[in-house]
Design an enzyme around this catalytic site. Structure first.
Site, mmCIF file in Angstrom:
data_model
loop_
_atom_site.group_PDB
_atom_site.id
_atom_site.type_symbol
_atom_site.label_atom_id
_atom_site.label_comp_id
_atom_site.label_asym_id
_atom_site.label_seq_id
_atom_site.Cartn_x
_atom_site.Cartn_y
_atom_site.Cartn_z
ATOM 1 N N GLY A 240 -2.008 1.531 -6.770
ATOM 2 C CA GLY A 240 -2.844 1.575 -7.962
ATOM 3 C C GLY A 240 -2.413 2.661 -8.925
ATOM 4 O O GLY A 240 -2.431 2.473 -10.150
ATOM 5 N N CYS B 129 0.867 -1.183 0.000
ATOM 6 C CA CYS B 129 0.000 0.000 0.000
ATOM 7 C C CYS B 129 0.899 1.227 0.000
ATOM 8 O O CYS B 129 1.519 1.552 1.012
ATOM 9 C CB CYS B 129 -0.932 0.018 1.201
ATOM 10 N N CYS C 157 -5.265 5.419 -4.227
ATOM 11 C CA CYS C 157 -4.555 4.152 -4.050
ATOM 12 C C CYS C 157 -3.151 4.349 -4.615
ATOM 13 O O CYS C 157 -2.992 4.504 -5.834
ATOM 14 C CB CYS C 157 -5.287 3.016 -4.754
ATOM 15 N N GLU D 214 -10.446 -0.826 -4.947
ATOM 16 C CA GLU D 214 -9.455 -1.649 -4.254
ATOM 17 C C GLU D 214 -10.076 -2.950 -3.762
ATOM 18 O O GLU D 214 -11.186 -2.959 -3.230
ATOM 19 C CB GLU D 214 -8.876 -0.898 -3.055
ATOM 20 N N HIS E 169 -2.874 -5.851 -9.859
ATOM 21 C CA HIS E 169 -3.605 -4.714 -10.409
ATOM 22 C C HIS E 169 -4.032 -5.002 -11.843
ATOM 23 O O HIS E 169 -3.247 -5.525 -12.638
ATOM 24 C CB HIS E 169 -2.740 -3.452 -10.412
#
Length: 279
Positions: A223, A75, A220, A211, A162
């Site tokens: 992301g 993260c 994110c 997410e 992802h």
């Protein structure tokens, strides 16, 4: 039992940070879901746990629990909050720290201008490493049964999986419909974070992310990195890109194969408190 916590946010992606450096903190999935609940708990996208280092060259261990109680391997927004937290809590005075995460290590830095930089490591594009089942490696993939329609996407792992969809207008992208359907698709055995990216210019994109384990969030970090990396790999983006997310702006830098991906952005403390068990 009273559990001390710090609430933090990075670009609107919010976290409950717990310090387990002095004593272990064991959270089962039910307790994690309660903490993350925005009505009955504290409320957050993810829970970040600061632990002692597991490796000789690391400063800390770093665990991430999603709002549904599952564990995440990465993260980026949380990592920026992590480095601000450990410095302001007096756990370190270093500007650069190394943390053990589930699948390796991360390097986190406090920058002079008040932002924080996270080295996310190198992207992994092989389907087995994402993981993405049933495909050979390709620049883009296609599934014909996502919420009743065909979907094309790029896929990459940055410590977590992802899928990145190109859209012409991120504001009208079908995040609420396609996001959960693709997140839980059988092609992704560990589920997937779903990004919807609009390319504005070679150095500028707009992005929304659904997410895994949290739903659509204001930002994110991994992301954002995944979206930009897929654009760079396709030759459509430069090596330094600003990313506009609903919660604010981040920067992603990647020089290509063999280099780490860098995420740069802010991190803020919101409040501190204690969660008291009703048992």
């Amino acid at each position: 039992m009273a559990l001390a916590f710090t609430k933090m946010q990075g670009l609107g992606n919010d976290f409950v940070v717990l310090d387990a450096t002095a004593a272990p903190i064991a959270l089962d999935a039910s307790t994690a879901r309660h903490i993350a609940d925005r009505r009955y708990g504290i409320g957050c996208d993810q829970i970040l746990i600061v632990e002692p280092a597991r490796s000789a060259n690391a400063d800390f261990g770093y665990r991430i629990l999603n709002a549904d109680g599952s564990e995440s391997g990465q993260c980026g927004n949380g990592a920026r909050c992590f480095v601000r937290y450990v410095r302001e809590a007096g756990l370190t005075d270093k500007n650069r720290i190394v943390v053990d995460i589930r699948d390796g290590q991360m390097v986190l830095e406090a920058l002079d201008e008040g932002d924080f930089r996270v080295a996310l490591g190198g992207p992994r594009f092989e389907p087995a490493e994402i993981p993405l089942a049933g495909f050979e490696r390709a620049a883009r993939y296609r599934l014909d049964d996502v919420a009743g329609q065909s979907v094309e996407f790029a896929a990459v792992s940055l410590g977590n999986p992802h899928a990145v969809l190109r859209v012409s207008d991120v504001a009208s992208a079908p995040v609420a419909r396609i996001g959960p359907a693709l997140e839980a698709h059988a092609a992704f055995p560990e589920r997937v974070n779903v990004g919807f990216m609009e390319i504005v210019a070679r150095d500028h994109v707009r992005l929304r992310v659904f997410e895994r384990g949290a739903g659509e969030t204001l930002a994110c970090g991994s992301g954002a990195a995944a979206a930009v990396v897929t654009g760079i790999a396709a030759g459509d983006l430069a090596a330094d890109v600003r990313v506009d997310l609903p919660g604010g702006r981040a920067r992603i830098q990647w020089q290509g194969a063999g280099y780490s991906v860098y995420l740069i952005g802010p991190a803020e403390r919101v409040f501190e408190g204690k969660l008291v068990s009703s048992d």
